[in-house]
Design a protein around this motif. Structure first.
Motif, PDB file in Angstrom:
ATOM      1  N   HIS A  81     -25.730  14.464   3.106  1.00 33.41           N
ATOM      2  CA  HIS A  81     -27.104  14.993   3.125  1.00 33.41           C
ATOM      3  C   HIS A  81     -27.596  15.349   1.727  1.00 33.41           C
ATOM      4  N   LEU A  82     -26.723  15.215   0.709  1.00 39.33           N
ATOM      5  CA  LEU A  82     -27.097  15.534  -0.672  1.00 39.33           C
ATOM      6  C   LEU A  82     -27.644  14.283  -1.370  1.00 39.33           C
ATOM      7  N   PRO A  83     -28.413  14.478  -2.448  1.00 36.68           N
ATOM      8  CA  PRO A  83     -28.970  13.319  -3.175  1.00 36.68           C
ATOM      9  C   PRO A  83     -27.900  12.614  -4.012  1.00 36.68           C
ATOM     10  N   ILE A  84     -26.866  12.143  -3.323  1.00 35.11           N
ATOM     11  CA  ILE A  84     -25.771  11.409  -3.976  1.00 35.11           C
ATOM     12  C   ILE A  84     -25.715  10.020  -3.360  1.00 35.11           C
ATOM     13  N   SER A  85     -25.689   9.030  -4.191  1.00 32.54           N
ATOM     14  CA  SER A  85     -25.640   7.664  -3.694  1.00 32.54           C
ATOM     15  C   SER A  85     -24.380   7.436  -2.870  1.00 32.54           C
ATOM     16  N   LYS A  86     -24.581   6.820  -1.703  1.00 31.67           N
ATOM     17  CA  LYS A  86     -23.436   6.515  -0.857  1.00 31.67           C
ATOM     18  C   LYS A  86     -22.484   5.551  -1.561  1.00 31.67           C
ATOM     19  N   ASN A  87     -23.034   4.668  -2.393  1.00 31.76           N
ATOM     20  CA  ASN A  87     -22.202   3.723  -3.131  1.00 31.76           C
ATOM     21  C   ASN A  87     -21.216   4.447  -4.043  1.00 31.76           C
ATOM     22  N   ARG A  88     -21.671   5.556  -4.652  1.00 30.53           N
ATOM     23  CA  ARG A  88     -20.774   6.310  -5.534  1.00 30.53           C
ATOM     24  C   ARG A  88     -19.627   6.933  -4.745  1.00 30.53           C
ATOM     25  N   LEU A  89     -19.931   7.435  -3.557  1.00 28.52           N
ATOM     26  CA  LEU A  89     -18.874   8.006  -2.721  1.00 28.52           C
ATOM     27  C   LEU A  89     -17.831   6.957  -2.366  1.00 28.52           C
ATOM     28  N   VAL A  90     -18.304   5.772  -2.006  1.00 28.06           N
ATOM     29  CA  VAL A  90     -17.382   4.699  -1.624  1.00 28.06           C
ATOM     30  C   VAL A  90     -16.574   4.236  -2.836  1.00 28.06           C
ATOM     31  N   HIS A  91     -17.238   4.103  -3.987  1.00 31.27           N
ATOM     32  CA  HIS A  91     -16.514   3.710  -5.206  1.00 31.27           C
ATOM     33  C   HIS A  91     -15.428   4.734  -5.539  1.00 31.27           C
ATOM     34  N   TYR A  92     -15.746   5.998  -5.352  1.00 27.25           N
ATOM     35  CA  TYR A  92     -14.755   7.036  -5.643  1.00 27.25           C
ATOM     36  C   TYR A  92     -13.530   6.888  -4.748  1.00 27.25           C
ATOM     37  N   VAL A  93     -13.758   6.682  -3.460  1.00 29.24           N
ATOM     38  CA  VAL A  93     -12.640   6.544  -2.520  1.00 29.24           C
ATOM     39  C   VAL A  93     -11.754   5.367  -2.909  1.00 29.24           C
ATOM     40  N   LEU A  94     -12.362   4.273  -3.350  1.00 31.70           N
ATOM     41  CA  LEU A  94     -11.582   3.087  -3.705  1.00 31.70           C
ATOM     42  C   LEU A  94     -10.877   3.237  -5.050  1.00 31.70           C
TER      43      LEU A  94
ATOM     44  N   LEU B 100      -2.689  -4.801  -7.969  1.00 34.20           N
ATOM     45  CA  LEU B 100      -3.931  -4.209  -7.462  1.00 34.20           C
ATOM     46  C   LEU B 100      -4.457  -4.986  -6.250  1.00 34.20           C
ATOM     47  N   LEU B 101      -4.258  -6.313  -6.246  1.00 34.36           N
ATOM     48  CA  LEU B 101      -4.661  -7.112  -5.091  1.00 34.36           C
ATOM     49  C   LEU B 101      -3.919  -6.660  -3.846  1.00 34.36           C
ATOM     50  N   ASN B 102      -2.607  -6.426  -3.986  1.00 28.52           N
ATOM     51  CA  ASN B 102      -1.826  -5.879  -2.869  1.00 28.52           C
ATOM     52  C   ASN B 102      -2.393  -4.539  -2.414  1.00 28.52           C
ATOM     53  N   ASN B 103      -2.780  -3.715  -3.398  1.00 23.11           N
ATOM     54  CA  ASN B 103      -3.310  -2.390  -3.087  1.00 23.11           C
ATOM     55  C   ASN B 103      -4.566  -2.487  -2.224  1.00 23.11           C
ATOM     56  N   PHE B 104      -5.526  -3.292  -2.637  1.00 22.39           N
ATOM     57  CA  PHE B 104      -6.797  -3.364  -1.907  1.00 22.39           C
ATOM     58  C   PHE B 104      -6.673  -4.139  -0.597  1.00 22.39           C
ATOM     59  N   LEU B 105      -5.784  -5.138  -0.550  1.00 16.77           N
ATOM     60  CA  LEU B 105      -5.538  -5.832   0.722  1.00 16.77           C
ATOM     61  C   LEU B 105      -4.942  -4.874   1.741  1.00 16.77           C
ATOM     62  N   LEU B 106      -4.000  -4.053   1.285  1.00 12.62           N
ATOM     63  CA  LEU B 106      -3.375  -3.080   2.177  1.00 12.62           C
ATOM     64  C   LEU B 106      -4.406  -2.097   2.725  1.00 12.62           C
ATOM     65  N   LEU B 107      -5.272  -1.591   1.846  1.00  9.44           N
ATOM     66  CA  LEU B 107      -6.293  -0.632   2.277  1.00  9.44           C
ATOM     67  C   LEU B 107      -7.233  -1.262   3.304  1.00  9.44           C
ATOM     68  N   TYR B 108      -7.613  -2.495   3.078  1.00  8.44           N
ATOM     69  CA  TYR B 108      -8.547  -3.164   3.993  1.00  8.44           C
ATOM     70  C   TYR B 108      -7.915  -3.394   5.366  1.00  8.44           C
TER      71      TYR B 108
ATOM     72  N   ALA C 150     -11.241  -8.572  -3.014  1.00  6.98           N
ATOM     73  CA  ALA C 150     -10.619  -7.594  -2.128  1.00  6.98           C
ATOM     74  C   ALA C 150     -11.299  -6.229  -2.242  1.00  6.98           C
ATOM     75  N   TYR C 151     -11.721  -5.877  -3.471  1.00  6.33           N
ATOM     76  CA  TYR C 151     -12.439  -4.604  -3.680  1.00  6.33           C
ATOM     77  C   TYR C 151     -13.762  -4.609  -2.918  1.00  6.33           C
ATOM     78  N   LEU C 152     -14.487  -5.726  -3.005  1.00 10.71           N
ATOM     79  CA  LEU C 152     -15.781  -5.807  -2.318  1.00 10.71           C
ATOM     80  C   LEU C 152     -15.617  -5.779  -0.801  1.00 10.71           C
ATOM     81  N   LEU C 153     -14.541  -6.388  -0.281  1.00  9.27           N
ATOM     82  CA  LEU C 153     -14.267  -6.308   1.157  1.00  9.27           C
ATOM     83  C   LEU C 153     -14.162  -4.853   1.597  1.00  9.27           C
ATOM     84  N   ASN C 154     -13.376  -4.069   0.839  1.00 11.70           N
ATOM     85  CA  ASN C 154     -13.230  -2.643   1.148  1.00 11.70           C
ATOM     86  C   ASN C 154     -14.543  -1.901   0.987  1.00 11.70           C
ATOM     87  N   PHE C 155     -15.265  -2.235  -0.079  1.00 13.70           N
ATOM     88  CA  PHE C 155     -16.509  -1.527  -0.377  1.00 13.70           C
ATOM     89  C   PHE C 155     -17.526  -1.685   0.754  1.00 13.70           C
TER      90      PHE C 155
END
Length: 493
Positions: free
Chosen positions: A95-108, A153-161, A222-227
Motif C-alpha cells: 500500500h506504500l508508494p514503492i514499485s512492486k518491481n523493486r520488491l520483486v527484484h529485492y527478493v530475487l 547462478l543459473l542453478n540458483n534461479f532455476l531452483l527458485l522457479y 531464468a531471472y526473468l522467469l522468476n521475476f
C-alpha cells in the motif's frame, strides 16, 4: 530502496524471539559454514595435485571440465533438498508508494549471496589460479571462471522457479526432475556420455572465451522467469485468496469411506503437504530410493546376503523411518487438544499412522523393482524386507515414539535443523537396521541363506496378522506416557 528493505529485514531478524532462542544454534551453524568453506578452499588449491596423482599423464583441466556437468547436476539436486526460498513480507509494503518491481527484484537479488553460490567460488577460484591461468592466461581463465559462476547462478534461479511452481504446477517440477534423472540414467547405461559433453562444452571456453556470454543469457532468462512469476503473484487480493485456500484445504474424497480412520489419515496428509519440515522429509525419502546404485553396481555386494538385507530394509523402509521417528512430535503443536478429543482414541491414532506408512512402504518397494536387473535374488530379498518393515519395524518405531518429547516447529525446513533429534532416534535405528541381519545370521552360518530370508518374511507376515494386538500394545504404551509427552511438548515450546 534495496538497502532500506535489507535494513528492515535485518532488524526483524535480530529482534525476533526465535533468533534469541536459536543463538547457540546459529553459532554452531556458522562454525559448520567455516568448516566446509575451508574444505572447499583446500580442495581448490589441492585439486591439481589430486588429479595428477589419480590420472597421471592426462590433461588435468580436461578431466576437471569433464566432471563439471555432474557437479552442477548434483548441485541442483542438493539445492532442491536444502536451499530455502528467499522471502519478504510483501503485504506491509504493497500500500506504500514503492514499485512492486523493486520488491520483486529485492527478493530475487537477495538469493545471490547464498552459501550455495559462494562455496563453489571457494573451489573454482583457487583451481583457476593454480592450473587454468598458468596454462591459458589470465583473460581466458577469468572468462572460464565467469562461465562457471554464471552456471551456478543459473542453478540458483532455476531452483527458485521450480520450487515456487511446486505449489501451483507440481507436474512441471516432476517433469523437470524426471528429465534430470533420465539424463543421469542414460549416462549410467552408456547411451550418452555426460563426461564427453561436459569436457566439450567447458573446453570450448578456452578456444572461444566470449562463449561465456551464453550462460549469461540463460541466467537472464531464468531471472526473468522468476521475476514475472513473482510479480504476477503479489496482488493483495490474491494473497488473501491463497490464505483462505490454505486454511480450508481440499477433501480427499476416497478416504471418507473409512470413517474416523480416513479423516485422521486425511489430516495427516494435509499436515505433510502444508509444512516445510514434513515436505523436506518426503524429499529426503525420495533420495534414498537411489541408494541401491551404490551397492548393486558393485558385484562384491551381490555375492552375499547380509548387506543386501541391509540395503533392502533401507530402500522400502526409509520413508517410514524418516517420518515415523518424529511420531507423535508432528502433532506437538496441538497435542493437548488431541488428548481432549474423546472421539479419537490412542488406538485410532496409531492405526492411522500405520495405514499411512504401509502404502508408502509398498510404493517404495514397487519403485525399486528395477533393481532386479542387477540380480533376481534382489527382488526376493527386498520383498522379504518389505514384509519385515510392515510387520515388525513399524512397531519398533511405535515402541520408541513415546520417548519423543521435543516439540517440532513444522514451518522450518530440515536443513541444519536438529529440533526433535535426540538419542531415542539413534537407538531406534539400531534394532530397525541390525535386528533383521541378526535374525538372518544363524541361517547364513548354517549355509541355508534362503531359509533366513524366509524367516524375515515370515516374521513380517506374523506382525501383519497380529497387527491389531500390536497396535493395541502401542496404544497402551502411549496412554502410559501421554502426560510425559504433553509436558515435554509444553516445556520445549
Amino acid at each position: 530502496m534495496l538497502l532500506t528493505l535489507l535494513s528492515h529485514q535485518w532488524k526483524a531478524q535480530l529482534r525476533s524471539s526465535i533468533f534469541q532462542k536459536s543463538l547457540v544454534l546459529n553459532i554452531i551453524l556458522g562454525l559448520f559454514i567455516l568448516y566446509f568453506g575451508s574444505i572447499f578452499l583446500l580442495l581448490g588449491f589441492g585439486m591439481h595435485e589430486i588429479l595428477t596423482k589419480f590420472h597421471p599423464g592426462q590433461n588435468v583441466i580436461g578431466i576437471f571440465n569433464g566432471a563439471l556437468l555432474f557437479c552442477f547436476l548434483i548441485d541442483l539436486f542438493f539445492r532442491f533438498l536444502m536451499q530455502e526460498l528467499p522471502v519478504l513480507a510483501v503485504q506491509p509494503y504493497l500500500h506504500l508508494p514503492i514499485s512492486k518491481n523493486r520488491l520483486v527484484h529485492y527478493v530475487l537479488l537477495k538469493s545471490i549471496p547464498s552459501i550455495f553460490n559462494l562455496f563453489p567460488l571457494l573451489f573454482f577460484v583457487p583451481f583457476m589460479f593454480t592450473t587454468v591461468i598458468p596454462a591459458y592466461g589470465t583473460t581466458t581463465g577469468l572468462a572460464w571462471l565467469a562461465a562457471l559462476f554464471l552456471v551456478t547462478l543459473l542453478n540458483n534461479f532455476l531452483l527458485l522457479y521450480f520450487k515456487r511452481l511446486m505449489s501451483t504446477k507440481p507436474l512441471y517440477t516432476l517433469g523437470f526432475g524426471l528429465a534430470i534423472s533420465l539424463l543421469m540414467l542414460l549416462d549410467y547405461l552408456h547411451v550418452v556420455s555426460l563426461r564427453a559433453a561436459s569436457e566439450a562444452v567447458f573446453g570450448a571456453l578456452f578456444v572461444t572465451p566470449w562463449l561465456a556470454a551464453v550462460p549469461l543469457v540463460l541466467v537472464v532468462g531464468a531471472y526473468l522467469l522468476n521475476f514475472y512469476y513473482l510479480r504476477a503473484h503479489t496482488y493483495p487480493e490474491e494473497l488473501n485468496l491463497r490464505k483462505t485456500a490454505e486454511a480450508s484445504g481440499r477433501d480427499i474424497t476416497f478416504l471418507n469411506r473409512f470413517g474416523e480412520l480416513g479423516k485422521l489419515i486425511e489430516l495427516e496428509l494435509k499436515l505433510i503437504w502444508r509444512h516445510k519440515r514434513t515436505k523436506s522429509v518426503v524429499s529426503l525419502s525420495v533420495v534414498f530410493l537411489f541408494y541401491g546404485f551404490i551397492f548393486y553396481g558393485k558385484g562384491t555386494y551381490l555375492e552375499g546376503f547380509a548387506m543386501l538385507i541391509f540395503v533392502g530394509i533401507i530402500l522400502s523402509g526409509m520413508p517410514m523411518f524418516n517420518y515415523g521417528q518424529f511420531v507423535p512430535g508432528w502433532q506437538s503443536a496441538h497435542f493437548d487438544g488431541l488428548l481432549t478429543q474423546k472421539n479419537i482414541s490412542p488406538y485410532q491414532f496409531y492405526e492411522a499412522k500405520y495405514w499411512m506408512m504401509v502404502p508408502v512402504t509398498v510404493l517404495a518397494f514397487v519403485l525399486t523393482l528395477p533393481y532386479g536387473f542387477f540380480g533376481s535374488k534382489i527382488i526376493l530379498i527386498n520383498a522379504a524386507t518389505l514384509l519385515y518393515n510392515i510387520g515388525v519395524n513399524v512397531f519398533v518405531i511405535f515402541f520408541f515414539s513415546v520417548y519423543n518429547k521435543e516439540r517440532l516447529d513444522l514451518s522450518k525446513g530440515a536443513t541444519f535443523n536438529w529440533q526433535g533429534v535426540g538419542a531415542s532416534k539413534f537407538v531406534m535405528m539400531l534394532p530397525a537396521m541390525l535386528l533383521p541381519i541378526l535374525i538372518y545370521l544363524p541361517f547364513g552360518l548354517m549355509g541355508v541363506p534362503y531359509a533366513g530370508i524366509a524367516a524375515l518374511g515370515g516374521l513380517g507376515l506374523l506382525g501383519i496378522i497380529f497387527r491389531k494386538q500390536l497396535l493395541q500394545w502401542s496404544a497402551n504404551r502411549f496412554i502410559a506416557h501421554k502426560y510425559k509427552l504433553a509436558a515435554g511438548f509444553r516445556q520445549s515450546n
